[in-house]
Design a protein around this motif. Structure first.
Motif, mmCIF file in Angstrom:
data_model
loop_
_atom_site.group_PDB
_atom_site.id
_atom_site.type_symbol
_atom_site.label_atom_id
_atom_site.label_comp_id
_atom_site.label_asym_id
_atom_site.label_seq_id
_atom_site.Cartn_x
_atom_site.Cartn_y
_atom_site.Cartn_z
ATOM 1 N N LYS A 27 0.845 -1.196 0.000
ATOM 2 C CA LYS A 27 0.000 0.000 0.000
ATOM 3 C C LYS A 27 0.877 1.243 0.000
ATOM 4 C CE LYS A 27 -3.679 2.228 2.650
ATOM 5 N NZ LYS A 27 -4.533 2.159 3.842
ATOM 6 N N VAL A 28 0.431 2.266 -0.730
ATOM 7 C CA VAL A 28 1.051 3.589 -0.695
ATOM 8 C C VAL A 28 -0.058 4.609 -0.528
ATOM 9 C CG1 VAL A 28 2.300 5.347 -2.016
ATOM 10 C CG2 VAL A 28 3.039 2.973 -2.132
ATOM 11 N N GLN A 29 0.150 5.555 0.389
ATOM 12 C CA GLN A 29 -0.815 6.626 0.608
ATOM 13 C C GLN A 29 -0.062 7.954 0.636
ATOM 14 O OE1 GLN A 29 -2.313 7.017 4.571
ATOM 15 N NE2 GLN A 29 -4.210 7.982 3.903
ATOM 16 N N PHE A 30 -0.453 8.859 -0.258
ATOM 17 C CA PHE A 30 0.078 10.218 -0.249
ATOM 18 C C PHE A 30 -0.880 11.092 0.545
ATOM 19 C CE2 PHE A 30 2.089 8.492 -3.992
ATOM 20 C CZ PHE A 30 3.301 9.163 -4.111
ATOM 21 N N ILE A 31 -0.339 11.958 1.389
ATOM 22 C CA ILE A 31 -1.123 12.965 2.089
ATOM 23 C C ILE A 31 -0.817 14.292 1.410
ATOM 24 C CG2 ILE A 31 -1.624 14.062 4.303
ATOM 25 C CD1 ILE A 31 -2.146 10.977 4.239
ATOM 26 N N GLY A 32 -1.835 14.907 0.845
ATOM 27 C CA GLY A 32 -1.645 16.135 0.077
ATOM 28 C C GLY A 32 -1.231 15.809 -1.346
ATOM 29 N N GLY A 33 -0.985 16.845 -2.108
ATOM 30 C CA GLY A 33 -0.616 16.656 -3.507
ATOM 31 C C GLY A 33 -1.848 16.585 -4.395
ATOM 32 N N CYS A 34 -1.638 16.269 -5.651
ATOM 33 C CA CYS A 34 -2.723 16.158 -6.628
ATOM 34 C C CYS A 34 -3.391 14.801 -6.461
ATOM 35 C CB CYS A 34 -2.171 16.300 -8.045
ATOM 36 S SG CYS A 34 -1.277 17.839 -8.323
ATOM 37 N N ASN A 35 -4.572 14.789 -5.877
ATOM 38 C CA ASN A 35 -5.217 13.550 -5.478
ATOM 39 C C ASN A 35 -5.342 12.536 -6.604
ATOM 40 O OD1 ASN A 35 -6.568 11.856 -3.540
ATOM 41 N ND2 ASN A 35 -8.429 12.302 -4.671
ATOM 42 N N GLY A 36 -5.758 12.956 -7.773
ATOM 43 C CA GLY A 36 -5.910 12.014 -8.881
ATOM 44 C C GLY A 36 -4.593 11.365 -9.258
ATOM 45 N N ASN A 37 -3.554 12.152 -9.364
ATOM 46 C CA ASN A 37 -2.241 11.620 -9.737
ATOM 47 C C ASN A 37 -1.658 10.724 -8.658
ATOM 48 O OD1 ASN A 37 -2.257 12.952 -12.203
ATOM 49 N ND2 ASN A 37 -1.264 14.768 -11.358
ATOM 50 N N THR A 38 -1.702 11.173 -7.418
ATOM 51 C CA THR A 38 -1.109 10.370 -6.349
ATOM 52 C C THR A 38 -1.911 9.098 -6.088
ATOM 53 O OG1 THR A 38 -2.186 11.732 -4.660
ATOM 54 C CG2 THR A 38 0.075 12.320 -5.269
ATOM 55 N N SER A 39 -3.234 9.169 -6.240
ATOM 56 C CA SER A 39 -4.046 7.953 -6.100
ATOM 57 C C SER A 39 -3.726 6.970 -7.220
ATOM 58 C CB SER A 39 -5.535 8.293 -6.124
ATOM 59 O OG SER A 39 -5.895 9.042 -4.998
ATOM 60 N N GLY A 40 -3.537 7.497 -8.421
ATOM 61 C CA GLY A 40 -3.183 6.645 -9.553
ATOM 62 C C GLY A 40 -1.834 5.976 -9.357
ATOM 63 N N ILE A 41 -0.846 6.735 -8.927
ATOM 64 C CA ILE A 41 0.477 6.168 -8.650
ATOM 65 C C ILE A 41 0.363 5.069 -7.604
ATOM 66 C CG2 ILE A 41 2.751 6.647 -7.641
ATOM 67 C CD1 ILE A 41 2.433 9.516 -8.830
ATOM 68 N N SER A 42 -0.397 5.340 -6.550
ATOM 69 C CA SER A 42 -0.552 4.368 -5.464
ATOM 70 C C SER A 42 -1.115 3.046 -5.976
ATOM 71 C CB SER A 42 -1.468 4.938 -4.379
ATOM 72 O OG SER A 42 -0.885 6.075 -3.794
ATOM 73 N N GLN A 43 -2.101 3.107 -6.856
ATOM 74 C CA GLN A 43 -2.692 1.884 -7.394
ATOM 75 C C GLN A 43 -1.754 1.179 -8.365
ATOM 76 O OE1 GLN A 43 -5.592 0.357 -6.438
ATOM 77 N NE2 GLN A 43 -5.407 1.897 -4.835
ATOM 78 N N LEU A 44 -1.023 1.944 -9.151
ATOM 79 C CA LEU A 44 -0.115 1.342 -10.133
ATOM 80 C C LEU A 44 1.037 0.579 -9.485
ATOM 81 C CD1 LEU A 44 0.059 4.177 -12.789
ATOM 82 C CD2 LEU A 44 -0.931 1.905 -13.101
ATOM 83 N N VAL A 45 1.539 1.060 -8.361
ATOM 84 C CA VAL A 45 2.712 0.425 -7.747
ATOM 85 C C VAL A 45 2.353 -0.717 -6.805
ATOM 86 C CG1 VAL A 45 4.073 2.531 -7.996
ATOM 87 C CG2 VAL A 45 2.920 2.072 -5.820
ATOM 88 N N LYS A 46 1.079 -0.836 -6.438
ATOM 89 C CA LYS A 46 0.649 -1.900 -5.527
ATOM 90 C C LYS A 46 0.984 -3.266 -6.137
ATOM 91 C CE LYS A 46 -3.453 -1.808 -3.301
ATOM 92 N NZ LYS A 46 -4.926 -1.932 -3.186
ATOM 93 N N GLY A 47 1.655 -4.101 -5.340
ATOM 94 C CA GLY A 47 2.039 -5.432 -5.788
ATOM 95 C C GLY A 47 3.376 -5.509 -6.505
ATOM 96 N N MET A 48 4.012 -4.379 -6.729
ATOM 97 C CA MET A 48 5.311 -4.346 -7.413
ATOM 98 C C MET A 48 6.460 -4.447 -6.413
ATOM 99 S SD MET A 48 4.845 -1.392 -10.336
ATOM 100 C CE MET A 48 6.506 -1.673 -10.952
ATOM 101 N N GLN A 49 7.590 -4.925 -6.895
ATOM 102 C CA GLN A 49 8.811 -4.898 -6.110
ATOM 103 C C GLN A 49 9.253 -3.443 -5.957
ATOM 104 O OE1 GLN A 49 10.858 -7.098 -4.564
ATOM 105 N NE2 GLN A 49 9.477 -8.795 -4.993
#
Length: 84
Positions: A27-49
């Motif tokens: 799991k990755v959670q960004f606090i602040g920033g551009c919500n759409g972009n940071t939420s997208g990054i968080s979902q893309l990296v889930k499960g990756m090394q």
């Protein structure tokens, strides 16, 4: 393992990361920033090394700032891996 990181030079104020014992991002959670972009990054990296994410994101720049939220995530992941 949960790791919290305070980014520098970006809009995000905190990055919270959960890694398993093998360095896989749970799991990755960004606090602040551009919500759409940071939420997208968080979902893309889930499960990756974490190492793969670091190599892909570490040099991304945001509008000439010399860093970005993805680049700050790479730094946070490097530091988190040191604690595993």
């Amino acid at each position: 393992m949960t790791y919290s990181f305070i980014p520098s030079g970006v809009c995000s104020r905190m990055i919270n990361i959960e890694l398993d014992e093998n360095g896989v991002i749970e799991k990755v959670q960004f606090i602040g920033g551009c919500n759409g972009n940071t939420s997208g990054i968080s979902q893309l990296v889930k499960g990756m090394q974490a190492e793969d994410v670091i190599s892909r994101l570490k040099d991304i720049d945001c509008n000439g700032k010399g860093t970005s939220c993805p680049a700050q995530l790479a730094i946070a992941l490097e530091q988190a891996l040191e604690e595993i």
